[in-house]
Design an enzyme around this catalytic site. Structure first.
Site, PDB file in Angstrom:
ATOM      1  N   ILE A 198       0.846  -1.202   0.000  1.00 39.25           N
ATOM      2  CA  ILE A 198       0.000   0.000   0.000  1.00 39.25           C
ATOM      3  C   ILE A 198       0.879   1.250   0.000  1.00 39.25           C
ATOM      4  O   ILE A 198       0.632   2.196  -0.753  1.00 39.25           O
ATOM      5  CB  ILE A 198      -0.969  -0.014   1.198  1.00 39.25           C
ATOM      6  N   THR A 257      -4.323   5.731   7.217  1.00 39.15           N
ATOM      7  CA  THR A 257      -5.219   4.715   6.655  1.00 39.15           C
ATOM      8  C   THR A 257      -4.813   3.333   7.177  1.00 39.15           C
ATOM      9  O   THR A 257      -5.235   2.320   6.620  1.00 39.15           O
ATOM     10  CB  THR A 257      -5.159   4.688   5.110  1.00 39.15           C
ATOM     11  N   ALA A 258      -3.975   3.301   8.208  1.00 38.98           N
ATOM     12  CA  ALA A 258      -3.468   2.016   8.719  1.00 38.98           C
ATOM     13  C   ALA A 258      -4.408   1.485   9.798  1.00 38.98           C
ATOM     14  O   ALA A 258      -5.393   0.791   9.489  1.00 38.98           O
ATOM     15  CB  ALA A 258      -2.050   2.201   9.242  1.00 38.98           C
ATOM     16  N   ARG A 259      -4.134   1.844  11.020  1.00 44.49           N
ATOM     17  CA  ARG A 259      -5.013   1.504  12.141  1.00 44.49           C
ATOM     18  C   ARG A 259      -4.942   2.644  13.150  1.00 44.49           C
ATOM     19  O   ARG A 259      -3.877   3.253  13.328  1.00 44.49           O
ATOM     20  CB  ARG A 259      -4.573   0.206  12.817  1.00 44.49           C
ATOM     21  N   GLY A 296     -11.069   2.671   3.557  1.00 45.98           N
ATOM     22  CA  GLY A 296      -9.858   2.529   2.739  1.00 45.98           C
ATOM     23  C   GLY A 296      -9.991   1.492   1.638  1.00 45.98           C
ATOM     24  O   GLY A 296      -9.650   1.740   0.491  1.00 45.98           O
ATOM     25  N   SER A 297     -10.488   0.314   1.978  1.00 52.76           N
ATOM     26  CA  SER A 297     -10.568  -0.750   0.963  1.00 52.76           C
ATOM     27  C   SER A 297     -11.988  -0.918   0.424  1.00 52.76           C
ATOM     28  O   SER A 297     -12.302  -1.928  -0.202  1.00 52.76           O
ATOM     29  CB  SER A 297     -10.064  -2.075   1.547  1.00 52.76           C
ATOM     30  N   HIS A 337     -13.490   4.387   8.011  1.00 57.95           N
ATOM     31  CA  HIS A 337     -12.738   3.172   7.654  1.00 57.95           C
ATOM     32  C   HIS A 337     -13.202   2.614   6.289  1.00 57.95           C
ATOM     33  O   HIS A 337     -13.687   1.489   6.198  1.00 57.95           O
ATOM     34  CB  HIS A 337     -12.892   2.096   8.750  1.00 57.95           C
ATOM     35  N   ASP A 371      -8.853   7.867   8.412  1.00 52.07           N
ATOM     36  CA  ASP A 371      -9.840   6.862   7.984  1.00 52.07           C
ATOM     37  C   ASP A 371     -10.015   5.781   9.053  1.00 52.07           C
ATOM     38  O   ASP A 371     -10.925   4.964   8.941  1.00 52.07           O
ATOM     39  CB  ASP A 371      -9.374   6.225   6.664  1.00 52.07           C
ATOM     40  N   GLU A 394     -12.942   2.544  17.044  1.00 52.90           N
ATOM     41  CA  GLU A 394     -13.993   2.799  16.046  1.00 52.90           C
ATOM     42  C   GLU A 394     -15.089   1.738  16.135  1.00 52.90           C
ATOM     43  O   GLU A 394     -14.790   0.583  16.439  1.00 52.90           O
ATOM     44  CB  GLU A 394     -13.389   2.837  14.625  1.00 52.90           C
TER      45      GLU A 394
HETATM   46  C1  DGY Z   1      -7.971  -4.357   6.017  1.00 53.76           C
HETATM   47  O1  DGY Z   1      -7.966  -5.155   5.089  1.00 53.76           O
HETATM   48  O2  DGY Z   1      -7.219  -4.487   6.984  1.00 53.76           O
HETATM   49  C2  DGY Z   1      -8.968  -3.241   5.953  1.00 53.76           C
HETATM   50  O3  DGY Z   1      -8.612  -2.211   6.811  1.00 53.76           O
HETATM   51  C3  DGY Z   1     -10.353  -3.750   6.310  1.00 53.76           C
HETATM   52  O4  DGY Z   1     -10.315  -4.166   7.617  1.00 53.76           O
END
Ligand code: DGY
Length: 321
Positions: A160, A238-240, A289-290, A287, A264, A269
């Protein structure tokens, strides 16, 4: 394979992915997309050979310990796996697989969007128009900052991070990164490697967090590290959520040390720190992102591929435990 393996799919996933699973397995779906508690999950897993789970499912040590013996594999529809106690799965001899690859562009696009939206004060602009408070154009109204020519620091240069670097180069950003190991020159494509994360922070006009949440990265962006960023830097995550210390980030956004943030993902959350909602200089997303059709199909297909490999006696390609 003789009888079709029986799997439990804990969340509603995309139609093409469900069709693929249905063709391969005796799959029990969750069409209403109910959130299962740990106890429900254990009960529904009875007689199932495998589980297809997702972020947010409570696969903690207690639940994994209580899973019926029929369950021989867990495939998660995610790259992150912090919702699964991998040690508990190992202790039960249950392999766990993830879905690397299919969501790289989607997540990198989200990071790029957060960079642009944070830089150009999209949250304030959007609210001004939506709330009918816009009184007209002025030359000095809501000035943001350009990304062109600025330095983008990427923490975590996996797939990513590398996809984001490719996109950001298209915006003429200068790429710097920190990763556990340095990339090969072809993958680096001219980006500057910082072995020491603090040296990355010092040059990051924009900082994007793209690392997994691990004991080493938990609370990575804390008071001390934020102090190392250039004044008026922009942070995107966009990670955690756990990679950031919320109180430190919120204080820096309030004081003006940081110009803006694009987030995100959040600790706790969907119950996020309410201070984020009150800050004008934060652009937030739930959240997503994907959350593209392409990525979610690819993630579902990856789960199917991993489950099939396992049930056919092959090594699942994306095994993490
Ligand atoms: C992932 O794939 O880790 C996305 O953040 C969805 O949880």
């Amino acid at each position: 394979m003789t009888a079709r393996p029986r799997i439990l799919v804990t969340r509603k996933i995309t139609d093409p992915a469900e069709a693929r699973l249905e063709a391969l397995f005796d799959a029990r779906f969750n069409p209403k997309d109910r959130t299962y508690s740990g106890d429900e999950l254990v009960a529904l897993a009875e007689g199932r050979d495998g589980l297809l789970v997702a972020a947010g499912d409570p696969l903690n040590a207690k639940v994994i310990g209580a899973l019926p013996d029929s369950v021989r594999i867990i495939a998660t529809l995610s790259v992150g796996h912090e919702h699964i106690d991998l040690d508990a799965a190992r202790a039960r001899g249950i392999p766990v697989t993830t879905t690397p690859g299919g969501l790289d562009n989607a997540t990198a696009e989200m990071a790029m969007m957060l960079i642009l939206c944070a830089a150009r004060r999209a949250n304030e602009g959007f609210r001004l128009v939506r709330e009918d408070r816009w009184t007209g154009w002025t030359p000095t109204m809501m000035l943001g900052t350009e990304v062109t020519g600025k330095r983008l620091g990427i923490v975590g240069m996996g797939r990513i991070g590398q996809a984001l670097a490719r996109m950001a180069r298209g915006f003429s950003m200068e790429i710097h990164y920190h990763n556990r190991s340095r990339l090969a020159p072809e993958a680096e494509s001219g980006a500057t490697y910082h072995r020491d994360p603090d040296s990355l922070l010092e040059v990051s006009d924009f900082l994007s967090l793209n690392c997994p949440l691990t004991p080493q990265t938990t609370g990575f962006l804390n008071v001390e590290r934020i102090a190392k960023l250039p004044d008026r830097a922009v942070v995107v995550n966009t990670a955690r959520g756990g990679v950031v210390e919320d109180t430190a980030l919120i204080a820096a956004l309030r004081s003006g040390k940081l110009a803006a943030a694009g987030l995100d993902v959040f600790t706790g959350e969907p119950k996020i720190d309410p201070a984020y909602r009150a800050l004008d200089n934060v652009f937030v997303m739930p959240h997503l992102g994907s959350a593209t059709r392409e990525a979610r199909d690819a993630m579902g297909f990856k789960c199917a591929e991993n489950l099939l490999a396992f049930f056919e006696g092959r090594e699942p390609p994306d095994r993490v435990a």
